[in-house]
Design an enzyme around this catalytic site. Structure first.
Site, PDB file in Angstrom:
ATOM      1  N   HIS A  55      36.266  14.247  20.143  1.00 39.39           N
ATOM      2  CA  HIS A  55      35.674  15.117  19.130  1.00 39.39           C
ATOM      3  C   HIS A  55      35.267  16.464  19.766  1.00 39.39           C
ATOM      4  O   HIS A  55      35.631  17.532  19.270  1.00 39.39           O
ATOM      5  CB  HIS A  55      34.466  14.396  18.523  1.00 39.39           C
ATOM      6  N   GLU A  56      34.550  16.376  20.894  1.00 38.30           N
ATOM      7  CA  GLU A  56      34.090  17.604  21.572  1.00 38.30           C
ATOM      8  C   GLU A  56      35.266  18.417  22.104  1.00 38.30           C
ATOM      9  O   GLU A  56      35.236  19.645  22.070  1.00 38.30           O
ATOM     10  CB  GLU A  56      33.129  17.265  22.720  1.00 38.30           C
ATOM     11  N   HIS A  59      36.638  20.647  19.443  1.00 36.95           N
ATOM     12  CA  HIS A  59      35.919  21.927  19.342  1.00 36.95           C
ATOM     13  C   HIS A  59      36.350  22.881  20.462  1.00 36.95           C
ATOM     14  O   HIS A  59      36.643  24.044  20.227  1.00 36.95           O
ATOM     15  CB  HIS A  59      34.408  21.714  19.512  1.00 36.95           C
ATOM     16  N   ASP A 151      28.160  20.104  12.877  1.00 33.25           N
ATOM     17  CA  ASP A 151      29.352  20.836  12.453  1.00 33.25           C
ATOM     18  C   ASP A 151      29.295  21.337  11.007  1.00 33.25           C
ATOM     19  O   ASP A 151      29.638  22.482  10.729  1.00 33.25           O
ATOM     20  CB  ASP A 151      30.591  19.947  12.649  1.00 33.25           C
TER      21      ASP A 151
HETATM   22 ZN    ZN Z   1      31.148  18.296  16.394  1.00 30.73          ZN
END
Ligand code: ZN
Length: 230
Positions: A55-56, A59, A151
């Site tokens: 997930h990170e 980004h 987010d």
């Molecule tokens: Zn996030």
């Protein structure tokens, strides 16, 4: 506080915060006393944090597309933080960077959904795969809550910044975020789900420090501050 480097992926260092080891200790402790399987709990925890790392990285890689580097990714027991150096130039870039994390989990959820529906696995494996599916769906939905600096809150901030100055947009988003943070704390206490209490405190703090960082940046004309992303 002290963190340990556990690896490096696509040029970004991944750190495990020391409090994470307390969680491992807790698992060992609770397995000894409750008789639950230590292996299955460790496997579950490792999976959750692999999904958080991915997930990170979502980004970070999206930020990289817009020329913004990530200093490091730190894993805390309540989630991951990608320390992204600098601010996107346009609100749309911020929206895309914010959505890239949950998009990774939605993609993974789809993969697990296709696996569980197309192949008939033995019961225990099928059960594990459907847990992985729910985990990714949960991670995506939780992060999309409009609770800045999560987010969903970043998307709100980006949309607001079409009408307001970056500082004003951040202040409004942080106020909405604090409403959620307070609700998390109360709900966590009510339901004895204490992780939520920690997340609430973390969000409250992180929201305030982003507002302070922007005020500081404005008063010092200092452009290179790090931004913390939940
Ligand atoms: Zn996030």
């Amino acid at each position: 506080m002290k963190s340990w480097k556990i690896g490096r992926i696509v040029g970004i260092d991944i750190y495990l915060h020391f409090t994470f080891y307390l969680l491992f200790g807790f698992i060992i402790f609770s397995s000894v006393f409750s008789g639950g399987s230590m292996l299955s709990k460790t496997l579950l925890l490792t999976s959750v944090f692999s999904f958080v790392v991915l997930h990170e990285l979502g980004h970070s890689l999206m930020a990289r597309r817009f020329g913004i580097d990530t200093k490091e990714i730190v894993l805390y027991p309540i989630g991951g933080v990608a320390k992204i150096l600098g601010q996107p130039k346009k609100p749309l870039e911020e929206v895309l960077i914010a959505l890239a994390g949950p998009a990774v989990n939605i993609f993974l959820a789809l993969v697990f959904f296709l696996l569980t529906t197309s192949i008939s696995f033995p019961y225990r494996i099928a059960d594990f795969l459907s847990t992985m599916l729910s985990l990714n769906l949960g991670l995506a939905l939780f992060n999309l809550l409009p609770a800045f600096p999560m987010d969903g809150g970043r998307v709100i901030r980006a949309v607001l910044s079409y009408f307001k100055s970056p500082l004003e947009a951040t202040k409004i988003a942080a106020t909405i975020g604090k409403f959620f943070a307070g609700a998390f704390v109360l709900w966590g206490l009510y339901s004895s789900y204490y992780v939520l209490v920690f997340i609430g405190f973390f969000l409250w703090n992180a929201g305030s420090s982003e507002v302070k960082a922007l005020e500081f940046q404005r008063s010092n004309q200092w452009n290179d501050f790090s931004r913390f992303r939940e």
